[in-house]
Motif scaffolding. Sequence first.
Motif, PDB file in Angstrom:
ATOM      1  N   GLU A  59       0.860  -1.413  -0.064  1.00 38.56           N
ATOM      2  CA  GLU A  59       0.140  -0.180   0.002  1.00 38.56           C
ATOM      3  C   GLU A  59       0.884   1.030  -0.045  1.00 38.56           C
ATOM      4  N   VAL A  60       0.310   2.226  -0.401  1.00 43.22           N
ATOM      5  CA  VAL A  60       0.872   3.469  -0.554  1.00 43.22           C
ATOM      6  C   VAL A  60       1.188   3.882   0.925  1.00 43.22           C
ATOM      7  N   THR A  61       2.281   4.357   1.472  1.00 40.59           N
ATOM      8  CA  THR A  61       2.378   4.782   2.930  1.00 40.59           C
ATOM      9  C   THR A  61       2.854   6.471   2.878  1.00 40.59           C
ATOM     10  N   GLY A  62       3.046   6.996   1.701  1.00 41.51           N
ATOM     11  CA  GLY A  62       3.384   8.407   1.617  1.00 41.51           C
ATOM     12  C   GLY A  62       4.059   8.889   0.455  1.00 41.51           C
ATOM     13  N   PHE A  63       4.148  10.137   0.156  1.00 45.55           N
ATOM     14  CA  PHE A  63       4.540  10.469  -1.170  1.00 45.55           C
ATOM     15  C   PHE A  63       5.282  12.045  -0.901  1.00 45.55           C
ATOM     16  N   ALA A  64       6.141  12.479  -2.062  1.00 49.75           N
ATOM     17  CA  ALA A  64       6.558  13.627  -2.030  1.00 49.75           C
ATOM     18  C   ALA A  64       6.422  14.116  -3.574  1.00 49.75           C
ATOM     19  N   GLN A  65       5.672  15.248  -3.695  1.00 51.39           N
ATOM     20  CA  GLN A  65       5.466  15.711  -5.105  1.00 51.39           C
ATOM     21  C   GLN A  65       6.372  16.770  -5.407  1.00 51.39           C
TER      22      GLN A  65
ATOM     23  N   CYS B   9      -7.526   6.712  -3.732  1.00 40.39           N
ATOM     24  CA  CYS B   9      -8.925   6.159  -3.735  1.00 40.39           C
ATOM     25  C   CYS B   9      -8.734   4.833  -2.597  1.00 40.39           C
ATOM     26  N   ASP B  10      -8.281   5.685  -1.449  1.00 37.71           N
ATOM     27  CA  ASP B  10      -7.722   4.554  -0.472  1.00 37.71           C
ATOM     28  C   ASP B  10      -8.755   4.799   0.961  1.00 37.71           C
ATOM     29  N   GLY B  11     -10.082   5.212   0.546  1.00 37.80           N
ATOM     30  CA  GLY B  11     -10.989   5.084   1.979  1.00 37.80           C
ATOM     31  C   GLY B  11     -11.065   6.250   2.674  1.00 37.80           C
ATOM     32  N   GLY B  12     -11.957   6.128   3.505  1.00 39.47           N
ATOM     33  CA  GLY B  12     -12.361   7.193   4.530  1.00 39.47           C
ATOM     34  C   GLY B  12     -11.144   7.458   5.392  1.00 39.47           C
ATOM     35  N   ARG B  13     -10.291   6.545   5.815  1.00 43.84           N
ATOM     36  CA  ARG B  13      -9.238   6.947   6.444  1.00 43.84           C
ATOM     37  C   ARG B  13      -7.906   7.513   5.590  1.00 43.84           C
ATOM     38  N   SER B  14      -8.201   7.843   4.534  1.00 49.78           N
ATOM     39  CA  SER B  14      -7.052   8.037   3.282  1.00 49.78           C
ATOM     40  C   SER B  14      -5.781   8.419   3.669  1.00 49.78           C
ATOM     41  N   ILE B  15      -4.798   7.677   3.723  1.00 47.04           N
ATOM     42  CA  ILE B  15      -3.432   8.057   3.850  1.00 47.04           C
ATOM     43  C   ILE B  15      -2.928   9.214   2.903  1.00 47.04           C
ATOM     44  N   ILE B  16      -3.296   8.983   1.396  1.00 49.63           N
ATOM     45  CA  ILE B  16      -3.242  10.303   0.794  1.00 49.63           C
ATOM     46  C   ILE B  16      -3.692  11.510   1.140  1.00 49.63           C
TER      47      ILE B  16
END
Length: 536
Positions: free
Chosen positions: A159-165, A188-195
């Motif tokens: 799963e995606v755990t973080g990002f840097a743009q 698109c990772d749900g109501g508790r979206s990490i994104i």
Amino acid sequence: MKPRAVLYNSEPRPRTYDDGSRENACVVLDVFDESVAMTEHAVVIAGGGPAGMMLAAELALAKVDVAVVERRPDHVLVGSRAGGFHSRAIEVLDQRGVADRFLAEGQVAQAAMIGTTVLDMSDFPTRHPYSLGIWQNQIERIMADWIAELPVRIYYGSEVTGFAQDDTGVDVERSDGRPLRAEYLVGCDGGRSIIRRAAGIEFPGWDPTKSNLIAQVEVTEEPDLGIRQDALGVHAIGRLEYEIRDGEVVYMDGGPVRVMVTERQLGPSSEPSLLDLSEALIAVYGTDFGIHSPTWISRFTDMTRQAAAYRAGRVLLAGDSAHTHSPAGGQGLSLGIQDAVNLGWKLAQVINGSAPEGLLDTYHDERHPVASRALKHTMAQTALQRQDERTKALVDLVSELAMMDEPRKRLAGIVSGLDIHYELGEGHPLLGRRMPDLDLVTADGPLRLFTLLHAAEPVLLNLGEPGSFDIGPWADRVRLTDAEYVGPWELPVLGAVTAPTAVLIRPDGHVAWVGDRTDLGLPEALTTWFGAANAA
């Protein structure tokens, strides 16, 4: 088993895993070790639920390199979970030519409700004047099979755990330590979206006031099948297998049951147990019917929140990541599907260079108000489920009003999504609304309008003199179709409208322009939605 990447396309080859495990109906080009796989994509989607898969399909149809990161090992969903689509979502699937796959496994019924009143929409001008009852595990399996026909790469087991743009893209971190690089990232990772949280997007709304347990279990006693309402709220027990006959639910004999019960007090955020379910059932029914062998147990609440923005630079949100609410009214899956279809073609055009990046701002502008209205409807529906005497009086009043023709149509339009109107300016009533699925006659014979949208491409439909339009500068992006239509023009809720001469239809099925060959607004509309004209 270590995480694997799966590359799908339309070549029919059997699906096998690197550990030799089971096959399924998916079509697979290759299963490969990620250490040697490409890690750059045009779009990475975090989450492979219905919204994520729908978005992946939209992008793949537009020939965009898209990858989905899904924490589960595959798309086999344990248990039936939630389920159902309302009319506009079924139309959207029909626009892509796949609605029949879902209709074949679901049950059609008049299921849109307000209070205790079913909003009969059988007289609505659509091929799908109903809701579709279909469990989420079926939905995800059908969608996974559809995705298997398209060039979509799925990274299972992480799963995606973080990002840097930055100015040119997004570095995507994954739980397995294998990063990805994308031009855009969609949560698109749900109501508790990490994104959503990592993007710093606020999620304002209302805290929960009640909770429900929902489960699939076996029983030793025959349960009281059907819906029950009391001072606590709404409860329901039904067999997993059922049919809709003459508008009535008829349960099959035997097999597991689905239970939904309102808890006496707001439950904790931790995962519920079989004991929690037993205690909740005893509080309502006086017995737990000897529940055992749960397939799954879950808790949901009436918490209602919506992302303040659907975009933060190169990061976007769709589905439950952008809005979460009570399942009352059953609008969640339909909202997510329509988010994906609104976003997909816009994102594809920006990536393909035919449209400026500012086109992505219209995604928030159009979808945020739609979800905001749906959230208010679910809160109203939840309030009407309370059983104190004052609320009962309100329910009686609302139910009486909802049986009148105009209120019925207005409310059913909201729940079904058929009345959605994007604000695209003044003009014909069709402007900004979904295009009806007309029975057209073309030089090649009869044709359903939705067939023109199967490839997720824009269409200029000319219903006037053949050859009246020349869209040469946009011919590589917009399909021009000359056709005749002699039937009535009627829109849900609005009723009859004037027949147009020509209509510019976006890939999501909404109308971007209505006019004729004397209307100077067509080049402007083409430029706004599909980019600048090609040089001569």
